[in-house]
Design an enzyme around this catalytic site. Sequence first.
Site, PDB file in Angstrom:
ATOM      1  N   HIS A 165       0.785  -1.231   0.000  1.00  0.00           N
ATOM      2  CA  HIS A 165       0.000   0.000   0.000  1.00  0.00           C
ATOM      3  C   HIS A 165       0.818   1.284   0.000  1.00  0.00           C
ATOM      4  O   HIS A 165       0.282   2.351  -0.300  1.00  0.00           O
ATOM      5  CB  HIS A 165      -0.940   0.016   1.212  1.00  0.00           C
ATOM      6  N   GLN A 185      -2.357 -13.333   4.561  1.00  0.00           N
ATOM      7  CA  GLN A 185      -3.391 -12.427   5.058  1.00  0.00           C
ATOM      8  C   GLN A 185      -4.763 -12.870   4.542  1.00  0.00           C
ATOM      9  O   GLN A 185      -4.980 -12.953   3.326  1.00  0.00           O
ATOM     10  CB  GLN A 185      -3.078 -11.002   4.604  1.00  0.00           C
ATOM     11  N   GLU A 203      -8.524 -11.785   4.261  1.00  0.00           N
ATOM     12  CA  GLU A 203      -9.231 -10.510   4.362  1.00  0.00           C
ATOM     13  C   GLU A 203     -10.391 -10.397   3.368  1.00  0.00           C
ATOM     14  O   GLU A 203     -10.796  -9.291   3.002  1.00  0.00           O
ATOM     15  CB  GLU A 203      -8.246  -9.357   4.154  1.00  0.00           C
TER      16      GLU A 203
END
Length: 253
Positions: A44, A145, A147
């Site tokens: 990000h 992860q 999500e």
Amino acid sequence: MSEFRQKCIGKTNLVGSFAAIPHPVAVEVMAQSGLDFLCVDWEHAQISRDMIESMIRAADLHRVPAMVRVPGHAPEAIQAALDSGAQGVLVPRISTAAQAEAAVKASRYPPKGERGVGPGRAAGYGYRIPEYLAGANDRIVVAIQVETSEGLANIEAIAAVDGVDVIFVGPGDLSVSIDAIGPNGADRLNAVIRTIIGATIAHNKAAGIFCASPQTVGQWAAIGASFFILASDTMFLGAGAAANCAAARNELA
């Protein structure tokens, strides 16, 4: 440094933070704060490939393990992060067991995986390839992860994948994916997080979660989470600046 993976899989409570400011000075400041590890946020933040290596060097200087959240599932990104000397990778948006298996393969050398051998920084630019290969599979942390709603539906199969060390919950994307944004969705989101952590622990994996503030760490530790990424350098910078600015204005009032 060499004990980082053992602490992760041994479920030692670890508190780290995202490193999103693309400069080694920010890493050095964070590394001296008492954190157990740092995670360079290549997904990000606006961080270049060469800056990742410089940021990992800065963490190494202070003997703080640095892992990298890679931009996606591409094995080339995983290899680039590990060749830079990262102690592990955090692979985002894992929604199926096949994706989890691919992340493991990209992170491990044969016969446990398919990671390519190269003369990068981790291997001493070619001078220490045999020594690095001998220990890398046992030392590198593979964190994935979960999500998405698809990841939630497949959590039992994902948690069963051999070679995954940490299953990390990303509450932000997860809340969007299951339509549980904001205060009205908090109870549903928390229930889903408990499901993911429960499945992770049941399969003897370490459970991790992002915590925007330290006040939420205890509630997840109470149900078995042990790997925490607390906010980020940018969040700490913003919060600290705002708090001190407000305090200064109070002095002037």
